[in-house]
Design a protein around this motif. Structure first.
Motif, PDB file in Angstrom:
ATOM      1  N   LEU A 403       3.902 -91.876  21.290  1.00 37.25           N
ATOM      2  CA  LEU A 403       2.826 -92.636  20.651  1.00 37.25           C
ATOM      3  C   LEU A 403       1.692 -91.711  20.241  1.00 37.25           C
ATOM      4  N   ARG A 404       1.032 -92.057  19.165  1.00 33.49           N
ATOM      5  CA  ARG A 404      -0.220 -91.388  18.802  1.00 33.49           C
ATOM      6  C   ARG A 404      -1.226 -92.463  18.424  1.00 33.49           C
ATOM      7  N   MET A 417      -8.142 -98.558  17.663  1.00 35.27           N
ATOM      8  CA  MET A 417      -7.141 -97.512  17.407  1.00 35.27           C
ATOM      9  C   MET A 417      -5.931 -98.118  16.704  1.00 35.27           C
ATOM     10  N   GLU A 418      -5.483 -97.456  15.693  1.00 33.95           N
ATOM     11  CA  GLU A 418      -4.156 -97.774  15.150  1.00 33.95           C
ATOM     12  C   GLU A 418      -3.150 -97.043  16.022  1.00 33.95           C
ATOM     13  N   ILE A 419      -1.993 -97.690  16.227  1.00 33.41           N
ATOM     14  CA  ILE A 419      -0.961 -97.117  17.101  1.00 33.41           C
ATOM     15  C   ILE A 419       0.195 -96.627  16.240  1.00 33.41           C
ATOM     16  N   LYS A 427      12.139 -89.631  10.566  1.00 35.68           N
ATOM     17  CA  LYS A 427      11.478 -88.324  10.785  1.00 35.68           C
ATOM     18  C   LYS A 427      10.012 -88.384  10.352  1.00 35.68           C
ATOM     19  N   LYS A 428       9.354 -89.459  10.694  1.00 37.41           N
ATOM     20  CA  LYS A 428       7.914 -89.523  10.396  1.00 37.41           C
ATOM     21  C   LYS A 428       7.243 -90.513  11.348  1.00 37.41           C
ATOM     22  N   TRP A 429       5.903 -90.401  11.425  1.00 35.70           N
ATOM     23  CA  TRP A 429       5.123 -91.304  12.269  1.00 35.70           C
ATOM     24  C   TRP A 429       4.928 -92.614  11.509  1.00 35.70           C
ATOM     25  N   VAL A 430       5.229 -93.753  12.145  1.00 37.76           N
ATOM     26  CA  VAL A 430       5.049 -95.068  11.514  1.00 37.76           C
ATOM     27  C   VAL A 430       4.091 -95.902  12.373  1.00 37.76           C
ATOM     28  N   GLU A 431       3.318 -96.723  11.668  1.00 37.05           N
ATOM     29  CA  GLU A 431       2.352 -97.590  12.379  1.00 37.05           C
ATOM     30  C   GLU A 431       3.097 -98.700  13.096  1.00 37.05           C
ATOM     31  N   VAL A 432       2.792 -98.871  14.373  1.00 41.21           N
ATOM     32  CA  VAL A 432       3.472 -99.910  15.155  1.00 41.21           C
ATOM     33  C   VAL A 432       2.476-100.912  15.744  1.00 41.21           C
TER      34      VAL A 432
END
Ligand code: FB9
Length: 497
Positions: A403-404, A417-419, A427-432
């Protein structure tokens, strides 16, 4: 068991030849449908290696309906030629004949007939030759008799173009003796009965091997929609984390609870028509806790509770407007107010999963409504670290471990915060999801004690469902175009795998 007569004949034919036997040939010889022979093949295959059967396909030529008529009556051009008497025939009359239109041009190109355009009474058609050779009919008759090889490929394709002939692909089985070949088949028992055991007759019987791959019988029963399956999994996650479900059975909400109680100012763009659905009847609510409403009005218009407020003229008419709730956070507000009114504060963990409505632009993954999932924790001294910790615990149960958090803004939480989660496939960061700490301007007017902080987060139900069930367009998941077979066939949902 397939027709045992066919099975026995099949075995005798396979035994009689060293090469192999084609299922189509057997069907023709027995004058039965090919599927009857296929049933016998499948039945023998289920008994073990009695026969070897490999599927193959062969092509052969067949006359179409028109082709059969041509083989019988002659080609259209021949029928036109034969319809012209010695004195000729008016072209207008000839074109009225059944074969007239098709046969005329072909007979002309064959130079079998000619047209005298200057004839009195209009164009008249005469024969140009005494007799004709109707090769089209001859070829079709040859093919019909099974001597298609005497007609070359070019001619066959010509007949195919004229829709007189068609090439048929036939699937069949080429059968040969298997390692356990035998012409005598002992009937295999499908079940071991108490009588067999007590009498000992099982010793002389052979049993059908268990098919552990067999699927259960598809029950003709109700089916849960994938969204409901995923909702149950999320509910289970919250329950095992000690959360209590909030009552969310009111899609209609006042603007007061949906926005004002959350310290969302009345001029906020989310509160106008292009983002929110307003009700015309009943257009307004009147029933609010007046003392609390006054505190909300004050904190918006003058400030208080340590805040300078928004310093605008807060109007009750705006707060009274009924809407379709835009988030389940309106329910969280009601629950927190109720908690504050109970006198002695007790820490709580609440969750909700239910429909919310937003008047937004529709696209492949967004409709005007979705299911919001929301978690809320209220306790003394909770920090952003606690929020990050509980988010890690929650998303780990979804199989999401990386998580970021990205600073964001919500009108009712600070900080927010967006998670994000790292998607191994993409292969990428997606908003969850999104999260934050509810503002004092929201909590203190409710009567939540100083020192108590409330952390919360939200996400949608549709996004994880679409990912889990491999659905790319939300309209395949919800709405009037949904294929109900997808609902029937959708497997159980396991969020952690
Ligand atoms: O669900 C979202 N993404 C998501 C969630 C889970 C998931 O699971 C994977 C299989 C394992 C995959 C993706 N999102 C939030 C992010 C985006 O999809 C976003 O484009 C769409 N968002 C919705 C709102 O859009 C109008 C998702 C929805 C959403 C966003 C925010 C909240 C709730 C739902 C919230 C909140 C909140 C914040 C603070 C306090 C209380 C509630």
């Amino acid at each position: 068991m397939a027709d045992t007569g066919v099975v026995e004949i099949l075995l005798k034919r396979i035994e009689a030849v060293d090469g192999g036997v084609d299922s189509q040939d057997v069907a023709t010889a027995l004058s039965v449908d090919h599927q009857v022979v296929v049933g016998a093949v499948k039945s023998l295959q289920s008994l073990g290696d009695i026969i070897s059967a490999e599927q193959r396909s062969s092509k052969h030529w067949e006359l179409t309906g028109e082709g059969q008529e041509t083989a019988e009556k002659g080609s259209h051009e021949a029928r036109v030629f034969n319809s012209i008497p010695d004195e000729g025939l008016a072209q207008s009359e000839l074109m009225k004949l059944p074969s007239g239109k098709v046969g005329f041009s072909k007979a002309m190109s064959n130079k079998w007939i000619r047209v005298d355009k200057g004839h009195e009474g209009g164009p008249r058609v005469f024969r140009m030759v005494e007799k004709i050779d109707d090769s089209v009919q001859d070829k079709l008759v040859q093919i019909q008799k099974g001597i298609a090889d005497e007609v070359d490929e070019k001619e066959k394709n010509e007949l195919k173009k004229r829709k007189l002939l068609t090439e048929v692909t036939v699937k069949s089985y080429w059968m040969t003796k298997g390692p356990s070949f035998s012409t005598t088949i002992t009937k295999q028992e499908a079940e071991l009965t108490p009588e067999m055991i007590t009498s000992g007759s099982w010793k002389q019987k052979s049993f059908k091997p268990y098919n552990f791959e067999a699927l259960g019988v598809a029950l003709d029963c109700g089916h849960l929609h994938p969204l409901m399956k995923v909702r149950t999994q999320f509910r289970q996650i919250f329950l095992e984390m000690g959360f209590t479900e909030m009552p969310t059975n009111n899609f209609i909400e006042s603007s007061f609870w949906n926005f004002d109680s959350l310290f969302q100012p009345q001029q906020h763009p989310a509160r106008d028509q292009h983002d929110t659905f307003f009700l015309s009847d009943p257009a307004i609510s009147r029933d609010f806790p007046l003392e609390y409403l006054e505190k909300v009005k004050k904190v918006h218009s003058e400030g208080g509770f340590g805040s300078q407020g928004y310093k605008y003229d807060w109007k009750i008419e705006e707060a009274q407007k009924n809407i379709l709730r835009t988030h389940t956070t309106a329910v969280s507000a009601r629950m927190l107010y109720k908690l504050a009114q109970q006198g002695k504060f007790t820490p709580v963990k609440y969750f909700s999963i239910d429909r919310v409505f937003r008047n937004e632009t529709l696209d492949a993954t967004h409709l005007a409504e979705f299911h919001q999932i929301e978690g809320v924790v209220a306790d003394y001294g909770l920090t952003l670290g606690d929020l990050m910790g509980i988010l890690h615990q929650f998303f780990t149960k979804l199989g999401i471990t990386k998580l970021r958090f990205k600073p964001a803004f919500n009108p009712y939480t600070e900080p927010s915060m967006e998670i994000f989660s790292y998607h191994e496939g993409l292969k990428k960061w997606v908003e969850v999801g999104n999260s934050g700490v509810f503002r004092p301007e929201m909590l203190l007017p409710m009567g939540i004690p100083e020192g108590v902080s409330v952390i919360a987060w939200g996400l949608s139900l549709e996004r994880p469902t679409m990912i889990k069930y491999g659905i790319n367009n939300i309209r395949e998941l919800v709405g009037h175009k949904v294929n109900l077979q997808m609902v029937y066939d959708s497997p159980i949902c396991r969020l952690d795998s």
